[in-house]
Design an enzyme around this catalytic site. Structure first.
Site, PDB file in Angstrom:
ATOM      1  N   ARG A 139     -27.339  16.434  -1.112  1.00 19.60           N
ATOM      2  CA  ARG A 139     -28.761  16.628  -0.816  1.00 19.60           C
ATOM      3  C   ARG A 139     -29.640  15.582  -1.475  1.00 19.60           C
ATOM      4  O   ARG A 139     -30.563  15.062  -0.853  1.00 19.60           O
ATOM      5  CB  ARG A 139     -29.178  18.046  -1.238  1.00 19.60           C
ATOM      6  CG  ARG A 139     -30.660  18.378  -1.022  1.00 19.60           C
ATOM      7  CD  ARG A 139     -31.208  17.898   0.308  1.00 19.60           C
ATOM      8  NE  ARG A 139     -30.370  18.313   1.445  1.00 19.60           N
ATOM      9  CZ  ARG A 139     -30.394  17.728   2.628  1.00 19.60           C
ATOM     10  NH1 ARG A 139     -31.150  16.661   2.843  1.00 19.60           N
ATOM     11  NH2 ARG A 139     -29.630  18.161   3.601  1.00 19.60           N
TER      12      ARG A 139
ATOM     13  N   ASP B   2     -64.148  -2.038   4.558  1.00 25.01           N
ATOM     14  CA  ASP B   2     -63.773  -0.630   4.666  1.00 25.01           C
ATOM     15  C   ASP B   2     -64.509   0.071   5.802  1.00 25.01           C
ATOM     16  O   ASP B   2     -65.747   0.010   5.895  1.00 25.01           O
ATOM     17  CB  ASP B   2     -64.077   0.082   3.344  1.00 25.01           C
ATOM     18  CG  ASP B   2     -63.499   1.484   3.301  1.00 25.01           C
ATOM     19  OD1 ASP B   2     -62.365   1.670   3.755  1.00 25.01           O
ATOM     20  OD2 ASP B   2     -64.195   2.388   2.799  1.00 25.01           O
TER      21      ASP B   2
ATOM     22  N   GLU C 181     -64.348  -4.314  -2.437  1.00 34.60           N
ATOM     23  CA  GLU C 181     -64.492  -3.498  -1.232  1.00 34.60           C
ATOM     24  C   GLU C 181     -65.959  -3.445  -0.823  1.00 34.60           C
ATOM     25  O   GLU C 181     -66.835  -3.173  -1.651  1.00 34.60           O
ATOM     26  CB  GLU C 181     -63.980  -2.087  -1.514  1.00 34.60           C
ATOM     27  CG  GLU C 181     -64.171  -1.110  -0.369  1.00 34.60           C
ATOM     28  CD  GLU C 181     -63.804   0.303  -0.766  1.00 34.60           C
ATOM     29  OE1 GLU C 181     -62.599   0.607  -0.755  1.00 34.60           O
ATOM     30  OE2 GLU C 181     -64.705   1.093  -1.112  1.00 34.60           O
TER      31      GLU C 181
ATOM     32  N   LYS D 257     -64.067  -1.207  -6.164  1.00 32.38           N
ATOM     33  CA  LYS D 257     -64.396  -0.297  -5.079  1.00 32.38           C
ATOM     34  C   LYS D 257     -65.865   0.132  -5.159  1.00 32.38           C
ATOM     35  O   LYS D 257     -66.587  -0.275  -6.074  1.00 32.38           O
ATOM     36  CB  LYS D 257     -63.451   0.900  -5.109  1.00 32.38           C
ATOM     37  CG  LYS D 257     -61.984   0.491  -4.904  1.00 32.38           C
ATOM     38  CD  LYS D 257     -61.046   1.653  -4.942  1.00 32.38           C
ATOM     39  CE  LYS D 257     -61.137   2.523  -3.704  1.00 32.38           C
ATOM     40  NZ  LYS D 257     -60.664   1.823  -2.494  1.00 32.38           N
TER      41      LYS D 257
ATOM     42  N   LYS E  42     -51.449   4.765  -2.616  1.00 36.05           N
ATOM     43  CA  LYS E  42     -51.287   6.152  -2.165  1.00 36.05           C
ATOM     44  C   LYS E  42     -49.809   6.392  -1.842  1.00 36.05           C
ATOM     45  O   LYS E  42     -49.358   6.229  -0.717  1.00 36.05           O
ATOM     46  CB  LYS E  42     -52.174   6.422  -0.956  1.00 36.05           C
ATOM     47  CG  LYS E  42     -53.665   6.362  -1.294  1.00 36.05           C
ATOM     48  CD  LYS E  42     -54.533   6.592  -0.071  1.00 36.05           C
ATOM     49  CE  LYS E  42     -56.009   6.482  -0.428  1.00 36.05           C
ATOM     50  NZ  LYS E  42     -56.873   6.657   0.761  1.00 36.05           N
TER      51      LYS E  42
END
Length: 301
Positions: free
Chosen positions: A106, A224, A203, A173, A141
Site C-alpha cells: 500500500r 494575477d 505580483e 504578493k 501549493k
C-alpha cells in the site's frame, strides 16, 4: 534546443519519506493480517500494472518501500520514471518473502499512484500549450511533506517548478505591497535585501501596477487573474519597455519575464498561453491531480 536530463530524487530523501509512511501504516504491531494468514516461509511474485494511460513517477519510492520491509526483496523496474504508459502495461516485477511484499504494497502504491497522477495531469496541461512558448509551472501549493516529490513529478510530466519554498526566491504578493506601501517601494526594498543570486518577482493585478513594476525592474512579474486581452496587452507593454520588435521578443534573454496565474485549468490554459506569456502557474497540477490507477497482482510461489 538542449534536451534537459530527467530529474532524479536523492535516495536519502526517498528513504526518509518512505520510512515515515511505513511507520504510519505498520503502527505498533506491524501487519497483523499478513502475520496471521501468511506462513513465514512463503515467497511471492508480483507485477505492478498500470490500469490507465499516463506518465509514471515514483518508482524509486515504491522500490524503497519494499527494500525497507525486507532487503531480500528483488524489485525489477520494467519502465522508467517519465515514461508514458498505456493500460495493462507492467511497471515492475517484485519477488521475495510474501509477508513483506504484502506489507509494503500500500505504501509503495500510494506514492506511485499519487505522483504518477501529478505527472500525468501535468502532461495534459503541458500538451494544451505545446504549440506556444509558454510553460506550465507548479507552486508552493503542495501536500505538506511531499513538496519535493510532487515537484519532481511535475517536471516528469513536462512542467516547470516555481520557487521551492519561502527561502529560495522573493515573491512580493499583494499583501506585501499593501503593508510595504506600494509596488515600486516593495521591489526596491527587495533589491536592497536580496543577494545577487536571488530572483525578485512581484505580483500585480492591474496594468497600472504592471507599468509601475516594470519601471522598478524586477526579474519576473506575476500577472494575477488577468483576462487574455489584458495579458496580451501586458506582453506588448513589456516588449515596448525593452525596445524589442515582435520577432525578437521571445528570443531575447535578460528581459523581464512574465508569468500568469489565476483561473488556470485545462479549458483556459491554451488561451492564456497564446497571449505570449512566458510561464503559467497553477496549483491544479499538484492539488487537484487525480491518481493514476495502478495495481499489484500477486501470486504465491
Amino acid at each position: 534546443m538542449t534536451t534537459a536530463f530527467r530529474p532524479q530524487l536523492p535516495p536519502l530523501l526517498m528513504e526518509d519519506l518512505v520510512r515515515a509512511a511505513l511507520n504510519e501504516d505498520l503502527g505498533r504491531a506491524g501487519d497483523v493480517t499478513s502475520a496471521a494468514t501468511i506462513a513465514p516461509h512463503l515467497q511471492a511474485t508480483a507485477l505492478m500494472n498500470s490500469r490507465d494511460e499516463g506518465v509514471i513517477a515514483g518508482l524509486g519510492l515504491a522500490e524503497t518501500a519494499f527494500r525497507l520491509l525486507d532487503p531480500s526483496i528483488r524489485f525489477k523496474t520494467l519502465v522508467a520514471d517519465g515514461d508514458r504508459l498505456g493500460p495493462g502495461q507492467s511497471l515492475a516485477r517484485i519477488e521475495g518473502p510474501a509477508r513483506a511484499v504484502l506489507s509494503a504494497e500500500r505504501v509503495a502504491l500510494n506514492f506511485l499512484m499519487h505522483l504518477s497522477g501529478v505527472a500525468s495531469y501535468t502532461a495534459r496541461f503541458a500538451g494544451e500549450i505545446a504549440h506556444t512558448g509558454a510553460r506550465v509551472t507548479c507552486t508552493r501549493k503542495t501536500l505538506p511533506g511531499l513538496r519535493a516529490v510532487e515537484k519532481y513529478a511535475v517536471r516528469l510530466g513536462g512542467g516547470s517548478s516555481h520557487r521551492y519554498g519561502l527561502d529560495d526566491a522573493i515573491l512580493i504578493k499583494d499583501n506585501h505591497i499593501a503593508v510595504c506601501g506600494g509596488v515600486a517601494k516593495a521591489i526596491a526594498a527587495a533589491r536592497a535585501y536580496a543577494g545577487h543570486l536571488v530572483k525578485v518577482e512581484v505580483e500585480v493585478d492591474t496594468l497600472d501596477q504592471f507599468r509601475q513594476a516594470l519601471d522598478a525592474s524586477p526579474d519576473v512579474v506575476l500577472l494575477d487573474n488577468m483576462t487574455p486581452d489584458m495579458l496580451r496587452e501586458a506582453v506588448v507593454i513589456n516588449r515596448k519597455h525593452h525596445g524589442l520588435s515582435a520577432d525578437d521578443y521571445a528570443k531575447v534573454s535578460g528581459r523581464i519575464v512574465l508569468e500568469a496565474s489565476g483561473n488556470v485549468n485545462l479549458t483556459t490554459i491554451r488561451a492564456i498561453a497564446e497571449t505570449g506569456i512566458d510561464f503559467i502557474s497553477t496549483s491544479k497540477i499538484t492539488m487537484a491531480a487525480p491518481t493514476l490507477d495502478i495495481g499489484l497482482d500477486i501470486t504465491i510461489d
